[in-house]
Scaffold this motif. Structure first.
Motif, PDB file in Angstrom:
ATOM      1  N   VAL A  28       0.841  -1.185   0.000  1.00 23.87           N
ATOM      2  CA  VAL A  28       0.000   0.000   0.000  1.00 23.87           C
ATOM      3  C   VAL A  28       0.878   1.237   0.000  1.00 23.87           C
ATOM      4  CG1 VAL A  28      -1.801   1.244   1.232  1.00 23.87           C
ATOM      5  CG2 VAL A  28      -1.784  -1.258   1.237  1.00 23.87           C
ATOM      6  N   GLY A  29       0.498   2.186  -0.832  1.00 24.07           N
ATOM      7  CA  GLY A  29       1.261   3.424  -0.948  1.00 24.07           C
ATOM      8  C   GLY A  29       1.103   4.320   0.258  1.00 24.07           C
ATOM      9  N   PRO A  30       1.481   5.568   0.134  1.00 22.98           N
ATOM     10  CA  PRO A  30       1.493   6.463   1.282  1.00 22.98           C
ATOM     11  C   PRO A  30       0.114   6.852   1.782  1.00 22.98           C
ATOM     12  CG  PRO A  30       2.059   7.648  -0.717  1.00 22.98           C
ATOM     13  CD  PRO A  30       2.024   6.196  -1.079  1.00 22.98           C
ATOM     14  N   GLU A  31      -0.969   6.453   1.048  1.00 22.41           N
ATOM     15  CA  GLU A  31      -2.299   6.862   1.460  1.00 22.41           C
ATOM     16  C   GLU A  31      -2.954   5.853   2.394  1.00 22.41           C
ATOM     17  OE1 GLU A  31      -4.402   9.219  -1.950  1.00 22.41           O
ATOM     18  OE2 GLU A  31      -3.539   7.413  -2.781  1.00 22.41           O
ATOM     19  N   VAL A  32      -2.173   5.194   3.239  1.00 17.43           N
ATOM     20  CA  VAL A  32      -2.728   4.225   4.178  1.00 17.43           C
ATOM     21  C   VAL A  32      -3.811   4.897   5.020  1.00 17.43           C
ATOM     22  CG1 VAL A  32      -2.199   2.720   6.111  1.00 17.43           C
ATOM     23  CG2 VAL A  32      -0.560   2.962   4.241  1.00 17.43           C
ATOM     24  N   TYR A  33      -4.897   4.181   5.276  1.00 17.95           N
ATOM     25  CA  TYR A  33      -6.047   4.786   5.935  1.00 17.95           C
ATOM     26  C   TYR A  33      -5.731   5.243   7.352  1.00 17.95           C
ATOM     27  CZ  TYR A  33     -10.371   5.342   8.373  1.00 17.95           C
ATOM     28  OH  TYR A  33     -11.373   5.843   9.144  1.00 17.95           O
ATOM     29  N   GLU A  34      -6.122   6.447   7.628  1.00 14.86           N
ATOM     30  CA  GLU A  34      -6.129   6.985   8.984  1.00 14.86           C
ATOM     31  C   GLU A  34      -7.501   7.575   9.241  1.00 14.86           C
ATOM     32  OE1 GLU A  34      -3.910   6.760  11.189  1.00 14.86           O
ATOM     33  OE2 GLU A  34      -2.184   6.044  10.034  1.00 14.86           O
ATOM     34  N   PRO A  35      -8.092   7.355  10.397  1.00 12.97           N
ATOM     35  CA  PRO A  35      -9.404   7.943  10.674  1.00 12.97           C
ATOM     36  C   PRO A  35      -9.378   9.460  10.509  1.00 12.97           C
ATOM     37  CG  PRO A  35      -8.818   6.344  12.356  1.00 12.97           C
ATOM     38  CD  PRO A  35      -7.600   6.549  11.512  1.00 12.97           C
ATOM     39  N   VAL A  36     -10.467  10.007   9.983  1.00 15.99           N
ATOM     40  CA  VAL A  36     -10.566  11.441   9.725  1.00 15.99           C
ATOM     41  C   VAL A  36     -11.642  12.015  10.628  1.00 15.99           C
ATOM     42  CG1 VAL A  36     -11.061  13.184   7.976  1.00 15.99           C
ATOM     43  CG2 VAL A  36      -9.855  11.092   7.336  1.00 15.99           C
ATOM     44  N   SER A  37     -11.343  13.115  11.276  1.00 14.91           N
ATOM     45  CA  SER A  37     -12.278  13.657  12.248  1.00 14.91           C
ATOM     46  C   SER A  37     -13.163  14.760  11.684  1.00 14.91           C
ATOM     47  CB  SER A  37     -11.503  14.203  13.455  1.00 14.91           C
ATOM     48  OG  SER A  37     -10.582  15.202  13.025  1.00 14.91           O
ATOM     49  N   ASP A  38     -12.754  15.410  10.594  1.00 14.27           N
ATOM     50  CA  ASP A  38     -13.526  16.512  10.034  1.00 14.27           C
ATOM     51  C   ASP A  38     -14.765  15.960   9.328  1.00 14.27           C
ATOM     52  OD1 ASP A  38     -14.618  18.613   8.711  1.00 14.27           O
ATOM     53  OD2 ASP A  38     -12.782  19.255   7.693  1.00 14.27           O
ATOM     54  N   ALA A  49      -8.933   6.928   0.932  1.00 15.88           N
ATOM     55  CA  ALA A  49      -8.022   6.170   1.792  1.00 15.88           C
ATOM     56  C   ALA A  49      -8.364   4.684   1.775  1.00 15.88           C
ATOM     57  CB  ALA A  49      -8.073   6.720   3.217  1.00 15.88           C
ATOM     58  N   VAL A  50      -9.650   4.355   1.852  1.00 20.52           N
ATOM     59  CA  VAL A  50     -10.055   2.957   1.805  1.00 20.52           C
ATOM     60  C   VAL A  50      -9.687   2.347   0.453  1.00 20.52           C
ATOM     61  CG1 VAL A  50     -12.033   1.390   1.829  1.00 20.52           C
ATOM     62  CG2 VAL A  50     -11.895   3.240   3.501  1.00 20.52           C
ATOM     63  N   LEU A  51      -9.903   3.089  -0.626  1.00 23.25           N
ATOM     64  CA  LEU A  51      -9.572   2.575  -1.955  1.00 23.25           C
ATOM     65  C   LEU A  51      -8.071   2.426  -2.158  1.00 23.25           C
ATOM     66  CD1 LEU A  51     -12.145   4.491  -4.189  1.00 23.25           C
ATOM     67  CD2 LEU A  51     -12.100   2.050  -3.685  1.00 23.25           C
ATOM     68  N   ALA A  52      -7.279   3.199  -1.443  1.00 21.64           N
ATOM     69  CA  ALA A  52      -5.826   3.033  -1.541  1.00 21.64           C
ATOM     70  C   ALA A  52      -5.412   1.651  -1.055  1.00 21.64           C
ATOM     71  CB  ALA A  52      -5.116   4.115  -0.727  1.00 21.64           C
TER      72      ALA A  52
END
Length: 375
Positions: A28-38, A49-52
């Motif tokens: 997986v490239g640099p767009e590994v999923y991290e939870p987003v709060s906004d 992120a999920v599609l990454a």
């Protein structure tokens, strides 16, 4: 078409199909999923992120036929005359795509066999000419390999059942040349009345080879018989929910429930005709089928480059993140999105290969003919 002869004796694949399902080593490239709060930015950001990590496996593309109409094209640079070039596949985070080898109306018999071989030859040549962006694949493992190399995996099929010319030898040759999916409709042995004895033998031989049965546009008797007979999972490459949108290729609720029980896979087409004119309509079909058949039995079929109209928000293959964002807004768990986009197609391909390995230990290639069984 001379190039096709090189593939009649393909090299053996690494690994054993009788081993347990391996964990996929996806890079997986640099767009590994991290939870987003906004909350305002979350759906589309989370979708990307999920599609990454779990890109789209698109179950149906008409690109080979569309390219036949063009005097010149370059899919690597971008091609405005089609819906799916390499830049838009990458923007849409597509990891794999099935290229249809379906023929125009009126092709049957020997003409259908030859025309399918020409389609396959063209498809293989297109992939070879765009090797920086595309890579041919036959198995779930090869799809992962292509993704890890930064390529979009291309699988060949579905082709129409007429491509067999009523011959199991032709079926085996098409499989050896790379065909992965066959649509069981529009022939005497898989028609409105269901499968004949020869049709049942075709399904058994497909199981032995590892070819996936596509039941979109098949009759209800054919669908039910294949679901009962096939030892491998089946696919519906272009079928939505008929209770939401009356279309002959869409499935009624009772059949969707049966598909779920058989652990088949219904790939929802992103077309206005079958799913509706908006991204919300497409999401409604995905919700409906997930509820009836289960999250393991629903997937995506872009159906791009088939001259079908698409919702404005899903005009080409770059727009998949918009659809995933809509599902996340509706409360889809990311695990279910991962199954929808990637995991369910992988499951079907692995299931077909494991079934084939087991069947090849039990029976030799079938020598049955349509004259013997249906004559």
């Amino acid at each position: 078409m001379a190039d096709l002869q090189d593939d009649l004796h393909p090299a053996a694949e690494a690994g054993r199909v009788d081993e347990p399902y391996p964990e996929e080593a996806v890079v997986v490239g640099p767009e590994v999923y991290e939870p987003v709060s906004d909350p305002d930015d979350a759906p589309l950001t989370r979708a990307r992120a999920v599609l990454a990590a779990h890109p789209v496996a698109d179950g149906y593309s008409g690109l080979p036929q569309a390219l036949r109409r063009l005097p010149w094209y370059d899919l690597d640079l971008g091609e405005s005359s089609v819906d799916a070039d390499v830049p838009r596949l990458r923007r849409g985070q597509v990891g794999a795509v099935f290229w249809s080898l379906h023929l125009p109306e009126g092709h049957d018999g020997d003409r259908a066999v030859g025309a399918t071989l020409e389609q396959l030859d063209l498809a293989k040549a297109v992939v070879a000419a765009h090797a920086e962006g595309l890579r041919p694949a036959r198995t779930a493992g090869q799809i992962v390999d292509a993704r890890n190399c930064g390529r979009v995996a291309v699988l060949f099929g579905p082709a129409g059942a007429a491509a067999l010319g009523d011959s199991l030898s032709v079926l085996r040759s098409l499989h050896a040349l790379g065909l992965r999916v066959l649509t069981l409709a529009g022939v005497s042995w898989a028609g409105e009345a269901g499968l004949t004895r020869f049709g049942e033998e075709v399904v058994r031989e497909m199981n032995r080879l590892g070819l996936v049965a596509d039941l979109s546009h098949a009759s209800t008797p054919t669908i039910r018989r294949v679901l009962a007979l096939s030892k491998a999972p089946v696919m519906f490459t272009r079928s939505a929910a008929r209770d939401l949108r009356p279309h002959p290729a869409n499935l009624p609720d009772e059949l969707l429930a049966e598909v779920g029980e058989a652990k088949g896979l219904c790939l929802v087409p992103l077309t206005a005709e079958q799913a509706g004119p908006t991204v919300r309509d497409v999401a409604d079909h995905l919700d409906h089928i997930r509820t009836l058949a289960g999250p393991e039995c629903v997937g995506l079929s872009g159906t791009y480059d088939t001259r079908s109209a698409h919702p404005r928000e899903l005009r080409d293959t770059s727009c998949y993140p918009s659809l995933i964002a809509e599902l996340l807004r509706r409360g889809w768990e990311e695990a279910d999105v991962a199954l929808l986009t990637w995991g369910n197609v992988q499951r079907v391909l692995r299931g077909a290969d494991f079934t084939a390995h087991a069947a090849q230990q039990r029976r030799p290639p079938s020598t049955a003919t349509i004259a013997e069984l249906d004559g």
